[in-house]
Motif scaffolding. Structure first.
Motif, PDB file in Angstrom:
ATOM      1  N   ILE A   1       0.884  -1.295   0.087  1.00 46.04           N
ATOM      2  CA  ILE A   1       0.056  -0.001   0.002  1.00 46.04           C
ATOM      3  C   ILE A   1       0.882   1.167  -0.036  1.00 46.04           C
ATOM      4  N   SER A   2       1.833   1.366   0.716  1.00 49.72           N
ATOM      5  CA  SER A   2       2.872   2.283   0.875  1.00 49.72           C
ATOM      6  C   SER A   2       3.475   2.685  -0.465  1.00 49.72           C
ATOM      7  N   VAL A   3       3.937   1.369  -1.185  1.00 48.91           N
ATOM      8  CA  VAL A   3       4.664   1.735  -2.406  1.00 48.91           C
ATOM      9  C   VAL A   3       3.553   2.231  -3.395  1.00 48.91           C
ATOM     10  N   LEU A   4       2.370   1.785  -3.422  1.00 46.87           N
ATOM     11  CA  LEU A   4       1.500   2.226  -4.518  1.00 46.87           C
ATOM     12  C   LEU A   4       1.016   3.600  -4.187  1.00 46.87           C
ATOM     13  N   GLN A   5       1.091   3.817  -3.089  1.00 46.59           N
ATOM     14  CA  GLN A   5       0.556   5.428  -2.609  1.00 46.59           C
ATOM     15  C   GLN A   5       1.962   6.532  -3.017  1.00 46.59           C
ATOM     16  N   ALA A   6       2.998   6.101  -2.624  1.00 46.47           N
ATOM     17  CA  ALA A   6       4.182   6.939  -3.090  1.00 46.47           C
ATOM     18  C   ALA A   6       4.255   6.887  -4.571  1.00 46.47           C
ATOM     19  N   ASN A   7       3.756   6.045  -5.244  1.00 42.56           N
ATOM     20  CA  ASN A   7       3.720   6.089  -6.768  1.00 42.56           C
ATOM     21  C   ASN A   7       2.457   6.754  -7.298  1.00 42.56           C
ATOM     22  N   GLY A   8       1.929   7.298  -6.420  1.00 43.46           N
ATOM     23  CA  GLY A   8       0.668   8.387  -6.766  1.00 43.46           C
ATOM     24  C   GLY A   8      -0.665   7.617  -6.739  1.00 43.46           C
ATOM     25  N   MET A   9      -0.963   6.541  -6.393  1.00 46.35           N
ATOM     26  CA  MET A   9      -2.312   5.965  -6.492  1.00 46.35           C
ATOM     27  C   MET A   9      -2.865   6.520  -5.150  1.00 46.35           C
ATOM     28  N   VAL A  10      -4.162   6.646  -5.342  1.00 46.70           N
ATOM     29  CA  VAL A  10      -5.311   7.255  -4.286  1.00 46.70           C
ATOM     30  C   VAL A  10      -5.149   6.215  -3.332  1.00 46.70           C
ATOM     31  N   PRO A  11      -5.253   6.709  -1.874  1.00 47.66           N
ATOM     32  CA  PRO A  11      -5.141   5.618  -0.729  1.00 47.66           C
ATOM     33  C   PRO A  11      -6.142   4.535  -0.949  1.00 47.66           C
ATOM     34  N   TYR A  12      -7.529   5.010  -0.996  1.00 51.26           N
ATOM     35  CA  TYR A  12      -8.463   4.076  -0.817  1.00 51.26           C
ATOM     36  C   TYR A  12      -8.452   2.877  -2.324  1.00 51.26           C
ATOM     37  N   GLN A  13      -7.910   3.486  -3.304  1.00 50.97           N
ATOM     38  CA  GLN A  13      -7.634   2.407  -4.664  1.00 50.97           C
ATOM     39  C   GLN A  13      -6.395   1.505  -4.241  1.00 50.97           C
ATOM     40  N   SER A  14      -5.360   2.219  -3.671  1.00 49.12           N
ATOM     41  CA  SER A  14      -4.240   1.199  -3.209  1.00 49.12           C
ATOM     42  C   SER A  14      -4.695   0.320  -2.243  1.00 49.12           C
ATOM     43  N   LYS A  15      -5.345   0.617  -1.196  1.00 46.97           N
ATOM     44  CA  LYS A  15      -5.797  -0.618  -0.236  1.00 46.97           C
ATOM     45  C   LYS A  15      -6.805  -1.524  -1.015  1.00 46.97           C
ATOM     46  N   GLN A  16      -7.730  -1.109  -1.900  1.00 43.85           N
ATOM     47  CA  GLN A  16      -8.483  -1.995  -2.715  1.00 43.85           C
ATOM     48  C   GLN A  16      -7.878  -3.033  -3.360  1.00 43.85           C
ATOM     49  N   SER A  17      -6.651  -2.486  -4.164  1.00 41.87           N
ATOM     50  CA  SER A  17      -6.130  -3.282  -4.898  1.00 41.87           C
ATOM     51  C   SER A  17      -5.097  -4.282  -4.196  1.00 41.87           C
ATOM     52  N   VAL A  18      -4.625  -4.008  -2.886  1.00 39.91           N
ATOM     53  CA  VAL A  18      -4.091  -4.906  -2.208  1.00 39.91           C
ATOM     54  C   VAL A  18      -4.693  -5.871  -1.351  1.00 39.91           C
ATOM     55  N   LEU A  19      -5.613  -5.323  -0.792  1.00 34.86           N
ATOM     56  CA  LEU A  19      -6.572  -5.971   0.262  1.00 34.86           C
ATOM     57  C   LEU A  19      -7.889  -6.535  -0.587  1.00 34.86           C
ATOM     58  N   ASN A  20      -7.607  -7.189  -1.574  1.00 28.81           N
ATOM     59  CA  ASN A  20      -9.123  -7.490  -2.374  1.00 28.81           C
ATOM     60  C   ASN A  20     -10.139  -8.493  -1.603  1.00 28.81           C
ATOM     61  N   PHE A  21      -9.397  -9.315  -0.447  1.00 24.55           N
ATOM     62  CA  PHE A  21     -10.021  -9.987   0.392  1.00 24.55           C
ATOM     63  C   PHE A  21      -9.225 -10.015   1.684  1.00 24.55           C
ATOM     64  N   SER A  22     -10.094 -10.436   2.765  1.00 23.86           N
ATOM     65  CA  SER A  22      -9.497 -10.202   4.166  1.00 23.86           C
ATOM     66  C   SER A  22      -9.964 -11.816   4.615  1.00 23.86           C
ATOM     67  N   TYR A  23      -9.427 -11.963   5.819  1.00 23.45           N
ATOM     68  CA  TYR A  23      -9.606 -13.263   6.398  1.00 23.45           C
ATOM     69  C   TYR A  23      -9.520 -12.943   7.999  1.00 23.45           C
ATOM     70  N   ALA A  24     -10.179 -13.958   8.566  1.00 24.97           N
ATOM     71  CA  ALA A  24     -10.019 -13.881  10.285  1.00 24.97           C
ATOM     72  C   ALA A  24      -9.358 -15.489  10.621  1.00 24.97           C
ATOM     73  N   GLU A  25      -9.017 -15.291  11.834  1.00 21.57           N
ATOM     74  CA  GLU A  25      -8.291 -16.768  12.395  1.00 21.57           C
ATOM     75  C   GLU A  25      -9.279 -16.991  13.628  1.00 21.57           C
ATOM     76  N   ARG A  26      -9.610 -18.134  13.726  1.00 21.37           N
ATOM     77  CA  ARG A  26     -10.106 -18.541  14.998  1.00 21.37           C
ATOM     78  C   ARG A  26      -9.761 -20.029  15.362  1.00 21.37           C
ATOM     79  N   ILE A  27      -8.875 -19.841  16.522  1.00 21.68           N
ATOM     80  CA  ILE A  27      -8.393 -21.477  17.178  1.00 21.68           C
ATOM     81  C   ILE A  27      -9.382 -22.081  17.975  1.00 21.68           C
ATOM     82  N   LEU A  28      -9.475 -23.217  17.363  1.00 19.19           N
ATOM     83  CA  LEU A  28     -10.537 -24.186  18.076  1.00 19.19           C
ATOM     84  C   LEU A  28      -9.791 -25.125  19.143  1.00 19.19           C
TER      85      LEU A  28
END
Length: 174
Positions: A90-117
């Motif tokens: 995200i930092s590299v994309l923003q340093a190259n001029g990408m808008v913060p929202y777009q940089s986050k969306q391009s890198v974080l296109n999905f998320s996950y959570a962890e639950r230990i059982l």
């Protein structure tokens, strides 16, 4: 950035960072000597290579003799490295001029959570207890109780037929 990686590994709830090696071979030796269960090798110029998008690779070394420990270390270390990797991208994309929202969306296109059982504080002894208790009882019963009783009644058993009524009764009394 390497200090950030180490700091994040240190505060990760499933890892206990307590050893710092000066070289790859020292870390490998510590793992083989069972002083540590795993470690990470961060290459020289790591931050510079990340900033210039050279995709440096951090190496996770893990003692493979214990599958539960191996999986736990790998999971927690991967989670930390994945989070730092996403932030760096995200930092590299923003340093190259990408808008913060777009940089986050391009890198974080999905998320996950962890639950230990499972309970990380307990061990497999908790599950093996149902097997171990009878074996320990048997290991105690035979040499401590049964053998002396048989030695004491050796002559009685020598003179009776075990399959007779008297023999069955003697075995049941024993």
């Amino acid at each position: 950035m390497s200090r950030t990686v180490v700091q994040q590994l240190k505060i990760s709830p499933g890892l206990n960072v307590n050893y710092y090696a000066d070289s790859d071979t020292e870390l490998e030796k510590a793992i083989k000597d069972r002083r540590v269960n795993g470690g990470i090798i961060i290459p020289k110029h790591f931050e510079k290579d990340v900033s210039s998008a050279k995709s440096p690779s951090a190496l996770i070394l893990i003692d493979g003799t214990s599958l539960p420990k191996e999986a736990s270390i790998l999971g927690y270390a991967s989670q930390v490295l994945g989070t730092i990797n996403a932030g760096a991208q995200i930092s590299v994309l923003q340093a190259n001029g990408m808008v913060p929202y777009q940089s986050k969306q391009s890198v974080l296109n999905f998320s996950y959570a962890e639950r230990i059982l499972y309970e990380p504080q307990s061990s497999y002894l908790r599950y093996l207890i149902y097997t171990l208790v009878p074996l320990v009882n048997q290991g105690f019963f035979v040499p401590v109780l049964l053998v002396p009783a048989l030695m004491k009644k050796k002559e009685k058993f020598a003179n009776i037929k075990i399959r007779s009524k008297e023999g069955v009764k003697a075995v049941l009394v024993l």
